[in-house]
Design a protein around this motif. Structure first.
Motif, short mmCIF file in Angstrom:
data_model
loop_
_atom_site.label_atom_id
_atom_site.label_comp_id
_atom_site.label_asym_id
_atom_site.label_seq_id
_atom_site.Cartn_x
_atom_site.Cartn_y
_atom_site.Cartn_z
N GLU A 50 2.59 -6.40 9.88
CA GLU A 50 1.58 -6.77 10.88
C GLU A 50 0.62 -5.63 11.17
O GLU A 50 -0.53 -5.85 11.56
CB GLU A 50 2.28 -7.22 12.16
N ASP A 53 -2.89 -5.73 9.56
CA ASP A 53 -3.97 -6.46 10.25
C ASP A 53 -4.65 -5.57 11.27
O ASP A 53 -5.88 -5.59 11.41
CB ASP A 53 -3.40 -7.70 10.94
N ARG A 90 -2.36 -11.14 3.41
CA ARG A 90 -3.01 -10.60 4.60
C ARG A 90 -4.40 -10.06 4.26
O ARG A 90 -5.34 -10.20 5.05
CB ARG A 90 -2.15 -9.52 5.25
N HIS A 94 -7.84 -11.96 5.76
CA HIS A 94 -8.47 -11.23 6.86
C HIS A 94 -9.96 -11.55 6.92
O HIS A 94 -10.66 -11.50 5.91
CB HIS A 94 -8.27 -9.72 6.70
#
Length: 239
Positions: A50, A53, A90, A94
């Motif tokens: 995470e 991000d 990811r 994004h």
């Protein structure tokens, strides 16, 4: 004055910012936590993913020209699909605007023919075109007409080659801003075997304006008295 993390053009008026980079390193995606209960292990692994991000969000909010990850993106060269596909997803998902991201193989995840960085590995096909893997010893990329990035990967878990000193020297008449990005160790205690040693004066000797390095998991400018910063950015999770 230039903002932190930015480079002023040599010869320009004071305060002109020509480049802003986000320098990060040592994500160690896929690291295991066997001393924790199973649920806590999963939570820690998710947190490492995470944070990617959040790093990208910081870059977007600050309008950076590039994101540099100076090695050890993964904790080993052959992470499970959960981790390499998780990172690729990811990056793909994004929201833009996207800036170039440069991923440098480190000593934990070196570039080999079997590693996640190999051109034939499915991870490479999953990456969007704005993500660049440093998979050549002579890697270079023109960030702007006045700014060039040089980088080089680790090709093994241990080595004695100074990857910073292997970057090309500034040629006479080259007025561009020159950024270097490698993974290695500037630690130089007598009797201590240094893995991928980095000369503390490499930035000056190669004619760089900034040398982005990774390996040490805490922020450190190892050349505070030098005109060329050589900086460890630290890790999302200091260990």
């Amino acid at each position: 004055a230039p903002l932190p993390g930015s480079v002023s053009d040599r010869g320009s008026e004071a305060g002109d910012v020509v480049l802003r980079i986000l320098h990060t390193a040592d994500w160690h995606l896929g690291r295991r936590f066997p001393s924790f209960p199973e649920e806590a292990q999963k939570k820690l692994s998710r947190a490492r993913m995470e944070v990617v991000d959040r790093i990208l969000d910081v870059g977007r909010r600050n309008g950076v020209n590039a994101v540099l990850c100076a090695g050890d993106v993964f904790d080993d060269p052959t992470p499970s699909e959960d981790f390499w596909e998780g990172l690729a997803r990811r990056l793909r998902d994004h929201p833009g605007p996207h800036v170039p991201i440069f991923l440098v193989p480190g000593n934990h995840d070196p570039l080999t023919t079997e590693s996640v960085w190999a051109p034939t590995h499915p991870f490479r096909a999953r990456l969007p075109n704005w993500v660049h893997v440093v998979d050549r010893d002579d890697f270079s990329y023109e960030l702007t007409p006045d700014v060039i990035l040089y980088a080089s990967p680790c090709r093994s878990k241990a080595g004695e080659r100074d990857l910073a000193m292997a970057l090309p020297a500034r040629e006479s008449g080259d007025k561009r801003v020159r950024i270097g990005c490698v993974h290695g160790c500037t630690f130089d205690m007598d009797g201590y075997q240094t893995n991928f040693p980095i000369c503390r004066d490499a930035g000056v000797l190669r004619g760089l304006d900034y040398l982005a390095i990774g390996d040490t998991h805490s922020f450190r400018d190892v050349t505070e008295g030098s005109p060329v910063p050589t900086v460890y950015p630290g890790a999302p999770e200091p260990t």
